[in-house]
Design an enzyme around this catalytic site. Structure first.
Site, PDB file in Angstrom:
ATOM      1  N   LEU A 137       0.823  -1.216   0.000  1.00  0.00           N
ATOM      2  CA  LEU A 137       0.000   0.000   0.000  1.00  0.00           C
ATOM      3  C   LEU A 137       0.853   1.261   0.000  1.00  0.00           C
ATOM      4  CD1 LEU A 137      -2.691  -1.005   2.666  1.00  0.00           C
ATOM      5  CD2 LEU A 137      -2.983  -0.911   0.189  1.00  0.00           C
ATOM      6  N   GLY A 150       7.922   4.062   3.221  1.00  0.00           N
ATOM      7  CA  GLY A 150       8.556   5.295   3.665  1.00  0.00           C
ATOM      8  C   GLY A 150       9.705   4.974   4.588  1.00  0.00           C
ATOM      9  N   PHE A 178       9.680   4.641   7.670  1.00  0.00           N
ATOM     10  CA  PHE A 178       9.277   3.732   8.741  1.00  0.00           C
ATOM     11  C   PHE A 178       9.288   2.276   8.293  1.00  0.00           C
ATOM     12  CE2 PHE A 178       5.549   5.136   6.404  1.00  0.00           C
ATOM     13  CZ  PHE A 178       4.985   3.932   6.028  1.00  0.00           C
ATOM     14  N   GLY A 179       9.234   2.033   6.982  1.00  0.00           N
ATOM     15  CA  GLY A 179       9.115   0.678   6.477  1.00  0.00           C
ATOM     16  C   GLY A 179       8.026   0.601   5.424  1.00  0.00           C
ATOM     17  N   ASP A 200       2.653  13.673  16.010  1.00  0.00           N
ATOM     18  CA  ASP A 200       2.944  13.626  14.572  1.00  0.00           C
ATOM     19  C   ASP A 200       1.659  13.784  13.759  1.00  0.00           C
ATOM     20  OD1 ASP A 200       4.671  13.565  12.456  1.00  0.00           O
ATOM     21  OD2 ASP A 200       4.855  11.382  12.378  1.00  0.00           O
ATOM     22  N   LYS A 214       1.636  -3.002   8.977  1.00  0.00           N
ATOM     23  CA  LYS A 214       2.824  -2.154   8.873  1.00  0.00           C
ATOM     24  C   LYS A 214       4.046  -2.964   9.282  1.00  0.00           C
ATOM     25  CE  LYS A 214       3.586   1.453  11.675  1.00  0.00           C
ATOM     26  NZ  LYS A 214       3.545   2.850  12.163  1.00  0.00           N
TER      27      LYS A 214
END
Length: 659
Positions: free
Chosen positions: A345, A348, A350-351, A465, A368
């Protein structure tokens, strides 16, 4: 013709006389019963009443076929039933079930998620419902002040219990309280009693086979005559939500103005056995002859050890509390077809995030996969699990669970089919334009989620965030705040500890760079930048033509001075839109973006402004921009900042009431 008229009149009198009699019935199993069923409710071949099955987001109802006539003062009544909850995945399942007395047997307008099949968003909590229910809740929902994910509650017209207790019973022999797990796969018996003279409701629970405890689990004084109408339906309701479970009723008895008859436990149908399919597979493997088994067993052992190594996971002490929400790596691997690129999907720093379909429940999820090289390492991973593992709010992305395997960290969320908000704001023609009504709804939704985090949770949760890329859109384009990897928690009435400065440029409050201390007001600052982002369709900080940076909040202030706010609104908003409402949001954004914490509103005030329940204070544009003040503050020109603060606070204030 006259005879037919007399016959019809006699029939009406007969029905009325029957309805006025004290109702009494007993079901030792439900084979041949005439219960009124809807949704996914069914009666199994062995006589089990199954309210819900292994299908997510479904509800089921079962009502006694005839209405019960209560007196004008509400008659006393007594009921007892035997039930069991069997989740599809051990430890996680369904929303729970309820015994219900309702003015109608048609609850088809209820929702099949957290509303137990009783209510929906529009009627939850309204006195016009005239519903009395006893809930057996297996999900902790802070929005409804649930004690935990395993409790019993007395509910009047609402999912917020008037009184609730942890599921269990008072053992007469041991003279102590014994806990019961509602999802233990074991049958339990419940007694619900109401005395009209004392106006007292009593709920008693115990394992099947034990005598009824002398001390009830719940005892609550309440006059049900203000809730129950003269004619009501009695029955059961259940819903599954995202994780399915089967909710069974094995037997049931009821009596108006008296004690409910005893249930004959020996006649009750048997519950389904656990893992019968797995056992049949095992038997097929171990039954070959001794020699063949000796030869063949080496291969399965080798394969098994290899698979165990492939799917090996980690488990540490802190995870014990969250164990029920842990997924096996094998299930997640299968759900994503081996983390296939076709299921990707997004990716970035973060993974990566994959779409998956859980193998048994067929539930769509987003998984994730935190990168091993990501800055969002174990500390942030733990923060995300701890911070949102128990949070329940319609404007937060729900975390279903997690998994750890060697160096891999995996988080499992509810799948949001419409992706992230930034894709709609910045992807050009790849996504359809969002109109103002949709954008305003998203802004209010994120605000409601933040208010819940700051003031309504058990602990204060600071997100740290907030930005368009972390706001996901569900199937109805409702905004849901996600990605809690930087979140911090602390007790109400205390302050957060000083931490490293974390977040995204353009959303960081000026005081963060100076003190490193996050607070709800630093989230408010980021929310101000987020509102400007949604209204203007531009990022908070953008590169300029000559290598400098364009600060969006300063740009909005400049247009405010010139009276040209219409020029700063996102050009994609091409339809007619209410400029007064947009001006209100822009003004509120500037208040939230105030460089000094004391000049910002709380999220409770923000919600009041957005809902129109409180007028915004006057905003006077000064000659100095917010960006310059932030620079001064960063360079620690404290004396100037404080003197400037006194001027600003007279022009921009959220503390003055009635302005």
């Amino acid at each position: 013709m006259l005879n037919k008229t007399y016959a019809f009149a006699f029939l009406l009198l007969y029905i009325a006389s029957c309805a006025s009699q004290d109702v009494e019935f007993t079901f030792n199993g439900f084979t041949g019963s005439s219960l009124m069923l809807d949704g996914v409710a069914s009666i199994e071949s062995n006589g089990l009443l199954r309210l819900t099955n292994n299908t997510s987001r479904k509800m089921g109802h079962a009502f006694y076929p005839s209405p019960v006539r209560f007196s004008s003062n509400t008659s006393s009544f007594s009921t007892t039933f035997v039930f069991a909850i069997i989740p599809e995945k051990s430890g996680i399942g369904g929303q729970g079930m309820a015994f219900v007395i309702s003015p109608t047997n048609d609850l088809s307008m209820a929702m099949a998620t957290e509303y137990l099949g009783l209510f929906n968003k529009s009627n939850e909590g309204k006195a016009t419902n005239h519903i009395f229910a006893v809930e057996f809740d297996t999900i902790q929902n802070d929005e409804y002040e649930d004690k935990n994910n395993n409790h019993v509650g007395i509910n009047i017209n609402s999912l917020t219990s008037n009184q609730s207790e942890f599921a269990g019973y008072y053992d007469d022999d041991l003279d102590s309280f014994q806990n019961l797990n509602l999802m233990s796969h074991k049958a339990m018996q419940v007694w619900v009693e109401y005395e009209s003279e004392d106006k007292e409701i009593k709920i008693t629970l115990s394992p099947v086979g034990k005598s009824k405890p002398k001390k009830p689990l719940l005892s609550y004084k309440f006059d049900l005559s203000v809730v129950l109408k003269n004619t009501m339906y009695i029955g059961f309701s259940s819903s599954t939500g995202s994780f399915p479970a089967s909710h069974y009723i094995l037997g049931w008895s009821f009596k108006l103005n008296g004690t409910a008859p005893s249930i004959d436990l020996s006649k009750l149908p048997e519950l389904p056995r656990r893992n019968t399919k797995e056992w049949s597979k095992v038997l097929k493997i171990i039954l070959p002859s001794a020699f063949a088994a000796f030869v063949l067993i080496c291969v399965p052992i080798f394969i098994y050890m290899r698979r165990q190594f492939k799917y090996a996971e980690l488990l540490e002490d802190w995870e014990v509390e969250f164990g029920p929400h842990r997924f096996s790596y094998k299930d997640l691997h299968q759900a994503t077809n081996g983390f296939n690129e076709k299921e990707l999907l997004g990716a970035g720093g973060f993974g990566r995030v994959y779409k998956g379909v859980l193998p048994v429940s067929k539930l769509e999820v987003a998984i994730k996969q935190v990168s091993r090289d990501s800055k969002q390492g174990m500390k942030q991973f733990v923060a995300e699990v701890v911070s949102i593992g128990r949070l329940r709010h319609r404007n937060l992305v729900q975390l279903f669970g997690y998994c750890r395997r060697r160096g891999e960290l995996l988080l499992v969320y509810d799948y949001m089919p419409n992706g992230s908000l930034d894709q709609y704001l910045y992807s050009g023609h790849e996504k359809p334009n969002l109109n103002w009504i949709q954008r305003f709804k998203i802004i209010k939704g994120v605000a409601a989620g933040l208010l819940y985090l700051h003031e309504e949770c058990e602990k204060v949760v600071i997100h740290r965030d907030i930005k368009a890329s972390n706001v996901l859109l569900d199937s109805e384009l409702n905004g849901r705040l996600g990605d809690f990897g930087l979140a911090i928690l602390y007790d109400h009435g205390t302050e957060a500890e000083i931490t490293n400065v974390s977040g995204t440029m353009g959303y960081l409050a000026p005081e963060l760079t100076r003190t490193g201390k996050a607070s709800p007001l630093t989230d408010v600052f980021a929310f101000g930048a987020f509102m400007l982002e949604v209204v203007c369709g531009r990022r908070p900080v953008e590169p300029g033509a000559q290598g400098d940076r364009i600060v969006l909040v300063d740009l909005v202030l400049e247009h405010w001075k010139q009276g040209s706010l219409v020029d700063i609104v996102d050009p994609q908003l091409r339809e007619t839109y209410p400029m007064e409402e947009i001006e209100m949001v822009l003004k509120l954004s500037l208040l939230c973006s105030h460089p000094l914490p004391g000049g910002r509103p709380t999220m409770q005030q923000v919600m009041q402004y957005l809902e129109g329940g409180k007028p915004l204070p006057d905003l006077m544009v000064t000659s100095m921009n917010y960006g310059m003040l932030a620079v001064l503050q960063k360079e620690e020109f404290d004396s100037f900042v404080m003197s400037y603060s006194s001027q600003m606070m007279t022009s921009i204030s959220t503390q003055s009431e009635g302005r």
